[in-house]
Write an enzyme that holds these catalytic residues in place. Structure first.
Site, PDB file in Angstrom:
ATOM      1  N   ASP A   1      -9.463  -7.457  70.623  1.00  0.00           N
ATOM      2  CA  ASP A   1     -10.586  -7.824  69.760  1.00  0.00           C
ATOM      3  C   ASP A   1     -11.844  -7.177  70.333  1.00  0.00           C
ATOM      4  O   ASP A   1     -12.489  -7.732  71.219  1.00  0.00           O
ATOM      5  CB  ASP A   1     -10.726  -9.347  69.703  1.00  0.00           C
ATOM      6  CG  ASP A   1     -11.839  -9.786  68.761  1.00  0.00           C
ATOM      7  OD1 ASP A   1     -12.630  -8.925  68.343  1.00  0.00           O
ATOM      8  OD2 ASP A   1     -11.922 -10.985  68.457  1.00  0.00           O
ATOM      9  N   HIS A   2     -12.164  -5.994  69.831  1.00  0.00           N
ATOM     10  CA  HIS A   2     -13.297  -5.219  70.341  1.00  0.00           C
ATOM     11  C   HIS A   2     -14.193  -4.766  69.200  1.00  0.00           C
ATOM     12  O   HIS A   2     -13.717  -4.469  68.096  1.00  0.00           O
ATOM     13  CB  HIS A   2     -12.806  -3.984  71.094  1.00  0.00           C
ATOM     14  CG  HIS A   2     -12.490  -4.232  72.531  1.00  0.00           C
ATOM     15  ND1 HIS A   2     -13.125  -3.573  73.557  1.00  0.00           N
ATOM     16  CD2 HIS A   2     -11.617  -5.086  73.118  1.00  0.00           C
ATOM     17  CE1 HIS A   2     -12.647  -4.005  74.718  1.00  0.00           C
ATOM     18  NE2 HIS A   2     -11.731  -4.916  74.470  1.00  0.00           N
TER      19      HIS A   2
ATOM     20  N   GLU B   1     -16.937  -8.970  76.965  1.00  0.00           N
ATOM     21  CA  GLU B   1     -17.491  -7.903  77.786  1.00  0.00           C
ATOM     22  C   GLU B   1     -18.798  -7.440  77.160  1.00  0.00           C
ATOM     23  O   GLU B   1     -18.986  -7.529  75.944  1.00  0.00           O
ATOM     24  CB  GLU B   1     -16.532  -6.710  77.881  1.00  0.00           C
ATOM     25  CG  GLU B   1     -15.153  -7.027  78.413  1.00  0.00           C
ATOM     26  CD  GLU B   1     -14.176  -7.369  77.307  1.00  0.00           C
ATOM     27  OE1 GLU B   1     -13.105  -7.916  77.611  1.00  0.00           O
ATOM     28  OE2 GLU B   1     -14.503  -7.101  76.119  1.00  0.00           O
TER      29      GLU B   1
ATOM     30  N   ASN C   1     -18.997  -5.226  73.957  1.00  0.00           N
ATOM     31  CA  ASN C   1     -18.817  -5.809  72.628  1.00  0.00           C
ATOM     32  C   ASN C   1     -19.914  -6.790  72.246  1.00  0.00           C
ATOM     33  O   ASN C   1     -20.163  -7.006  71.055  1.00  0.00           O
ATOM     34  CB  ASN C   1     -17.459  -6.507  72.560  1.00  0.00           C
ATOM     35  CG  ASN C   1     -16.317  -5.568  72.828  1.00  0.00           C
ATOM     36  OD1 ASN C   1     -16.194  -4.536  72.179  1.00  0.00           O
ATOM     37  ND2 ASN C   1     -15.481  -5.889  73.802  1.00  0.00           N
TER      38      ASN C   1
ATOM     39  N   GLY D   1     -10.538 -14.757  87.440  1.00  0.00           N
ATOM     40  CA  GLY D   1     -10.838 -15.415  88.705  1.00  0.00           C
ATOM     41  C   GLY D   1     -10.520 -16.891  88.645  1.00  0.00           C
ATOM     42  O   GLY D   1     -10.156 -17.435  87.593  1.00  0.00           O
TER      43      GLY D   1
ATOM     44  N   ALA E   1     -12.646 -19.357  86.085  1.00  0.00           N
ATOM     45  CA  ALA E   1     -12.178 -19.336  84.704  1.00  0.00           C
ATOM     46  C   ALA E   1     -10.822 -20.018  84.590  1.00  0.00           C
ATOM     47  O   ALA E   1     -10.539 -20.721  83.607  1.00  0.00           O
ATOM     48  CB  ALA E   1     -12.104 -17.901  84.197  1.00  0.00           C
TER      49      ALA E   1
END
Length: 343
Positions: free
Chosen positions: A47-48, A121, A124, A188, A191
């Site tokens: 999904d970008h 990110e 996006n 990490g 999250a």
């Protein structure tokens, strides 16, 4: 059972991720049908808003809307689980809309929908108007959004006053009989702990150096919350071609996904992202992180090693730019049967 195709509680699930960044939506619909025919249990998609490279440098670039595409994918397939891997819930999508979208998928394709969610990110979110936040704020936004989504999918009417999101008597009027499972992307332990509190599983990179800590953090969080751990999804990249070198060479634009700064920092220009991938990720590292081989036995061996990390599901992104259909066929003919003990 969370996945549509799990036959026994301890069955390993195998999925394929399809790349909106690299292929047109119609190409990906053909890949979805081929993936189901090959025997994959689930089909998911990226999904970008933007790809990891500029169009033509070094590869074609696309980026269609994944939710529109998932609705079409449900029509051309009949049994695989379907969902995004993963949708950002920090800014670009309002959590109420995300809940409505996945609930609609489940209403249309009962037993098949799931939500893979994450913090996104900069590439996006910044073009969509977001001032890219610190990692701590990314996590806080994600937890607020996840709280809203889960409550809506549980059929609640939600009034929520958070720091980042607000709802006033929000509810879904198309509530499916089965609540679609939610899996949270985690790179990490912090999250992973959010996943333990709010999600039905954790979705992380198939990286032996990082996955154990993420999995341990998820399991600790589940224990503190008094919840049974759900799915542990490891996602890697794969390509099959005539030679090992050809398999890797046809996917090198994906080096950029291995640069950790692209997930943490405000780096949102695709050309810069691609340059970082070329300079920061050696061929040796890229080969080690991917399943690039002409020999199906190599793929089987590496996937079996990934299973030992504690996965309950393994998802492989088809990053072959030169042989995407052949990659899916090889998995259907040789890799998946060997993994399931059918050959």
């Amino acid at each position: 059972m969370l996945w549509a195709r799990r036959r026994q509680p301890d069955d390993m699930i195998y999925g394929v991720a399809l790349a909106h960044e690299r292929f047109s939506p119609n190409d990906l619909l053909r890949q979805a049908t081929e993936a189901e025919q090959a025997g994959f249990d689930l089909v998911c998609c990226s999904d970008h808003l933007a790809p990891w490279w500029e169009p033509g440098d070094p590869a074609p670039a696309h980026c269609a809307n994944p939710w529109v595409w998932l609705g079409a994918a449900g029509q051309v397939t009949s049994r695989v689980s379907l969902g995004p891997a993963v949708t950002s819930i920090s800014h670009r999508y309002n959590p109420v809309v995300v809940a409505q979208q996945v609930a609609t998928m489940e209403a249309m394709y009962p037993g098949r929908a799931f939500l893979g969610a994450g913090s996104g990110e900069a590439m996006n979110e910044v073009p969509a108007g977001m001032d890219w936040p610190s990692p701590a704020e990314q996590l806080a936004r994600t937890e607020e959004a996840l709280t809203i989504i889960r409550r809506l999918l549980d059929g609640e009417t939600v009034t929520f006053e958070g720091r980042w999101f607000r709802t006033v008597g929000a509810r879904l009027y198309e509530v499916p009989d089965r609540r679609p499972p939610i899996f949270l992307s985690a790179f990490g332990e912090q999250a992973a702990e959010i996943a333990g509190r709010h999600a039905d599983g954790v979705w992380t990179l198939a990286d032996p150096s990082s996955a154990p800590a993420v999995i341990a953090g998820y399991r600790r969080s589940c224990e503190r919350e008094g919840r049974e751990p759900g799915e542990i999804v490891l996602q890697g990249i794969t390509a099959v071609d005539d030679t090992d070198d050809a398999a890797m060479d046809g996917a090198k634009e994906w080096k950029a996904i291995l640069v950790k700064d692209h997930y943490r920092d405000d780096i949102h220009d695709p050309a810069t992202i691609q340059r970082n991938g070329r300079s920061d990720v050696s061929d040796t590292k890229f080969k080690a992180m991917g399943l690039f081989s002409s020999d199906p036995k190599d793929h089987v061996r590496k996937i079996k090693a990934l299973r030992e990390l504690g996965a309950t599901a393994i998802v492989l992104m088809n990053v072959s730019g030169t042989n995407p259909q052949g990659t899916l066929r090889t998995y259907g003919e040789s890799v998946l049967p060997a993994l399931r003990g059918e050959t």
